[in-house]
Every structure is written in C-alpha cells, then in structure tokens.
Design an enzyme around this catalytic site. Structure first.
Site, short mmCIF file in Angstrom:
data_model
loop_
_atom_site.label_atom_id
_atom_site.label_comp_id
_atom_site.label_asym_id
_atom_site.label_seq_id
_atom_site.Cartn_x
_atom_site.Cartn_y
_atom_site.Cartn_z
N LYS A 1 0.81 -1.21 0.00
CA LYS A 1 0.00 0.00 0.00
C LYS A 1 0.85 1.26 0.00
O LYS A 1 0.48 2.24 -0.61
CB LYS A 1 -0.98 0.00 1.18
N LYS B 1 -4.46 -10.07 -8.06
CA LYS B 1 -5.65 -10.72 -7.51
C LYS B 1 -6.90 -9.90 -7.81
O LYS B 1 -6.83 -8.67 -7.96
CB LYS B 1 -5.49 -10.99 -6.00
N LYS C 1 -11.61 -5.39 -4.90
CA LYS C 1 -12.62 -4.32 -4.94
C LYS C 1 -12.01 -3.00 -5.39
O LYS C 1 -12.69 -2.14 -5.93
CB LYS C 1 -13.18 -4.09 -3.52
P1 TYM Z 1 -10.88 -8.58 2.61
O1 TYM Z 1 -12.05 -7.72 2.93
O2 TYM Z 1 -9.81 -8.02 1.72
O3 TYM Z 1 -11.35 -9.94 1.95
C1 TYM Z 1 -12.35 -10.73 2.55
C2 TYM Z 1 -12.10 -12.21 2.31
O4 TYM Z 1 -12.09 -12.50 0.91
C3 TYM Z 1 -10.86 -13.14 0.56
N1 TYM Z 1 -10.45 -12.65 -0.76
C4 TYM Z 1 -10.10 -13.45 -1.77
N2 TYM Z 1 -10.04 -14.79 -1.88
C5 TYM Z 1 -9.66 -15.32 -3.08
N3 TYM Z 1 -9.34 -14.54 -4.15
C6 TYM Z 1 -9.39 -13.19 -4.09
N4 TYM Z 1 -9.10 -12.45 -5.16
C7 TYM Z 1 -9.78 -12.59 -2.86
N5 TYM Z 1 -9.94 -11.30 -2.45
C8 TYM Z 1 -10.34 -11.37 -1.17
C9 TYM Z 1 -9.87 -12.71 1.63
O5 TYM Z 1 -8.80 -13.61 1.76
C10 TYM Z 1 -10.76 -12.68 2.86
O6 TYM Z 1 -10.89 -13.97 3.41
N6 TYM Z 1 -8.09 -8.29 6.75
C11 TYM Z 1 -9.23 -8.96 6.16
C12 TYM Z 1 -10.52 -8.81 6.93
C13 TYM Z 1 -10.44 -9.18 8.38
C14 TYM Z 1 -10.48 -10.51 8.90
C15 TYM Z 1 -10.42 -10.36 10.32
C16 TYM Z 1 -10.55 -11.77 8.30
C17 TYM Z 1 -10.35 -8.33 9.43
N7 TYM Z 1 -10.35 -9.02 10.61
C18 TYM Z 1 -10.42 -11.47 11.14
C19 TYM Z 1 -10.56 -12.89 9.16
C20 TYM Z 1 -10.49 -12.73 10.56
C21 TYM Z 1 -9.47 -8.36 4.78
O7 TYM Z 1 -9.09 -7.26 4.50
O8 TYM Z 1 -10.23 -9.14 3.95
#
Ligand code: TYM
Length: 391
Positions: free
Chosen positions: A112, A248, A251
């Site tokens: 980032k 990847k 969003k």
């Molecule tokens: P976030 O919001 O970026 O993504 C949410 C979930 O979707 C999965 N994901 C993907 N899986 C496969 N291919 C992709 N292109 C892809 N993009 C996103 C992510 O691996 C995730 O499982 N830090 C985390 C959110 C979070 C969290 C937590 C997760 C905050 N606290 C505690 C688990 C436990 C995040 O930014 O996910």
C-alpha cells in the site's frame, strides 16, 4: 471442544467472486459444523478514507451479501465490528506486546505504501559506484564519459522516486500500519480456533498466531487458543483479475471488468467473461504454467463445477479437461453458464434483502448484542490477566 469460527470482510464496496470463492462459500459450509461469527470489519475499512454515507451503505450491503449467499443470521452471529468496543480495547492491549518489526514485515502494508529502506540503501550504493565510474571516465574516451553521465542521471532519478516512496511511509496512517494487530484482536477476542480466509490473508493470520503466543507467554497463560487458518481449495483461494492473471481480483481495482461483482446480473456476468483477457494459444488447457489468464479462468471453472485438481497438474499440461472445449469461445460459454448459475441468484437475493434496511439493521443489532456478550465476558478475563481493575 470449544471450537469457534470467526471471519470478516471489509465493507468497502461490492463483494466479488474472489470474496465468494475464497471465503464466503467456505463459511456457508462451515456454519453447519461450528459455532460461527461473521463480522463486517468497518474499523478496518477506515484505514483508508471512506465517505461516511457510503460506508454505512456498504456495511448494510455486506450484511445483505452474507445473508444472500446463505449465511443463516439466526444460527450464526452477523455484526459490525465497530458495534463491539472489545475489538479496539483488545487491539490496544495486544499492540503493547507486538514488536514493530513484525508489522514491518507485512507485505500488504508495503504494497500500500510501496517502499523499502533496503532498496534506498542499495540505490545509494549504485550511485556511488557510478560516481567512481564517472571519475575514471575523465581520463578516458569522451563516449565513455557520456555513458557514465547517463547512468548517474538514471540512478538519481530512481533515488528521487524512492525518496518519494519514503515520504509516503512518513505520511502513512498509524491505523494502516497497526491493522494486523486489530485483525488479531478480532480473532482472539472470541477465543477463535478456526479462521476461514483466502490466501492473501495468510500472513496476517500468521501474525495473529504469533501475537496470541506472545500474549500467552508474557502473562504465563494459555488463555488464547492459537487460531488455525482454513483455506479454500487452491483453485478458489486466490482468484485473479479478469484483466491481468498476475493480480488478484480486488474491490479496489479501477476497472469493473476486472471482477465479477456478487451484485452483477446475468448479462453483466456474460459480458465480463466474454471480455476476460486470454492469450493467443488455441488450446484452453495447454502449458498452463506459463498462461496465468487461462489458468485463472480454468480455476474459476473448476471451483464452481467442484472439479478437484492438484496444483502440480496445472503447471504441466492438464489433459483431463482438454477434450471438453474446442477453444476459448466454447470454454467461455461454459464458464459464463457456471458463473451465472452460481452468482445470479445471489445477486437477485442481495437486491431483495437490500430493499428492507430495517431487517438488515435488526440483524446487525441482534448480532452486536450476541457478539458483545461474548466479548464483554472475555474482556473481563483478559483485563484480569493484564492486571487492570475489573469493576
Ligand atoms: P478482505 O475484505 O480483503 O477480503 C475478505 C475475504 O475474501 C478473501 N479474498 C479473496 N479470496 C480469493 N481470491 C481473491 N481475489 C480474494 N480477495 C479477497 C480474503 O482472503 C478474505 O478472506 N483483513 C481482512 C478482513 C479481516 C479478517 C479479520 C478476516 C479483518 N479481521 C479477522 C478474518 C479474521 C481483509 O481485509 O479481507
């Protein structure tokens, strides 16, 4: 055994096929086996600036998406992170036993703000070497002197852009840096044992495990279980952009054609798949090791059609599927059918649920009460361990 599943998604816009295949699809299966908590991590979302009205809309949209995908709000807890104060409280406590070096290693933060001090040092070394060359060049032919000058100029330009990156670090917000500690707090607050996430969250989860261990050691306790990651099958754990097989699906990617949103209708899905980047190879399944776009589309197909294949098979030439399609035209049609049949009903359901904001708010309220009760009880125990008065 006190097994508990916890996971979360940032409410920063429409969820996409990557979120579905990498995380939510897995949650839907797990909810029948485990006590499960599915959080909408709005406090994580504000590590980059958000428009308040949009953020609130996106929190509701994320809740509606969980429900539309099949998460049962009666059986599981669905809530917004900001509604339970324990997340921030525990993040502070854990931050006090987390070395900054651990956070410095997080690649997401580096991506980032895009920098590295080591690169800066290397760059300086290169410049010095170039200066020496320049010096020597005075005594040699003119052409060599010109080349030395050009190379010095190039190095200083590179240095300038690295210094600019360094400034970005200075300006980067504390929240962005300490984000993984908040994520560890989310998980540990509920004494979570299993965390189903996509592959990109692996490093953050390893940190959460380290943070749990550090706390347990410091306070001579085994209070926090060390949480286990639960990755989806490899074909789903990392869904790539439809425009670039090396990035990847995300969003934040500018082009909407790079992803399938869970709110897209059948026409939009078909159009995006039709426009998805491929290559000039005629066969869909040949030499996949060198063809990230084709591999990604095939992975999506296999994930949706529940075809299990080993990763090592893809790198080679996977013949198991090779006779299915005449070419990309054929294959893309089959892929579009598979995506439409999985996603279009979810999209319809999201729109239906979103029409009833008071229903969504009632789910968020009761979820916050249930999560809040667990969090409050655990925070009292954690405070006692730390030596805070529990009043
Ligand atoms: P976030 O919001 O970026 O993504 C949410 C979930 O979707 C999965 N994901 C993907 N899986 C496969 N291919 C992709 N292109 C892809 N993009 C996103 C992510 O691996 C995730 O499982 N830090 C985390 C959110 C979070 C969290 C937590 C997760 C905050 N606290 C505690 C688990 C436990 C995040 O930014 O996910």
């Amino acid at each position: 055994m006190n097994e508990l599943v916890f996971s979360g998604i940032q409410p920063t816009g429409n969820l996409h096929l990557g979120n579905y295949l990498g995380a939510i699809k897995n949650w839907v299966a797990l909810q029948h086996k485990y006590r499960s908590i599915f959080c909408i991590v709005d406090m994580h979302a504000i590590t980059v600036p958000q428009n308040p009205a949009e953020l609130l809309h996106n929190v509701r949209l994320t809740a509606a998406t969980y429900i539309a995908c099949g998460i049962d709000p009666e059986k599981n807890i669905i809530f917004a992170q900001s509604s339970v104060p324990g997340h921030a409280e525990l993040a502070w406590i854990l931050g006090c036993s987390t070395p900054m070096g651990w956070l410095n290693r997080m690649t997401q933060f580096k991506d980032k703000v895009n920098t590295s001090k080591l690169e800066l040092k290397d760059e300086l070394k290169k410049i010095k070497a170039n200066l020496n060359e320049y010096h020597e060049a005075f005594f040699l032919m003119r052409s060599k002197k010109a080349r030395a000058l050009a190379s010095i100029k190039k190095s200083t330009d590179e240095l300038e852009s690295l210094i600019e990156d360094q400034n970005k670090v200075e300006k980067a917000e504390l929240g962005l840096f300490s984000y993984p500690v908040l994520m560890a707090a989310d998980i540990l607050l509920y004494k979570t044992t299993h965390v189903p996430v996509g592959e990109d969250q692996k490093q953050h989860l390893e940190l959460a495990r380290d943070v749990a261990g550090a706390f347990n050691r410091q306070f001579k306790t085994e209070y926090f279980p060390i949480p286990e990651p639960m990755m989806a099958d490899w074909t789903s754990a990392r869904v790539m952009s439809l425009r670039d097989g090396m990035k990847k699906m995300s969003k934040s990617e500018e082009s909407d054609y790079s992803r399938i949103n869970l709110t897209d209708d059948a026409n939009a899905i078909r159009l995006k798949i039709q426009k998805a980047k491929t290559d000039t190879e005629r066969s869909v399944t040949k030499n996949l090791g060198e063809r990230p776009e084709a591999r990604n589309l095939l992975n999506i197909y296999c994930a949706l059609a529940n075809i299990k294949v080993g990763q090592e098979v893809w790198a080679d030439n996977y013949s198991g599927l090779s006779n299915r399609w005449g070419g990309f035209g054929d294959f893309k049609k089959a892929l579009a059918d598979a995506v439409v049949s999985a996603i279009a009903p979810i999209s319809t359901e999201i729109h239906r649920v979103m029409n009833d904001t008071s229903y969504i708010d009632s789910i968020l309220k009761s979820g916050a009460e249930k999560a809040g009760a667990i969090a409050e009880k655990n925070m009292r125990e954690i405070k006692r361990l730390v030596g805070f008065p529990v009043v």
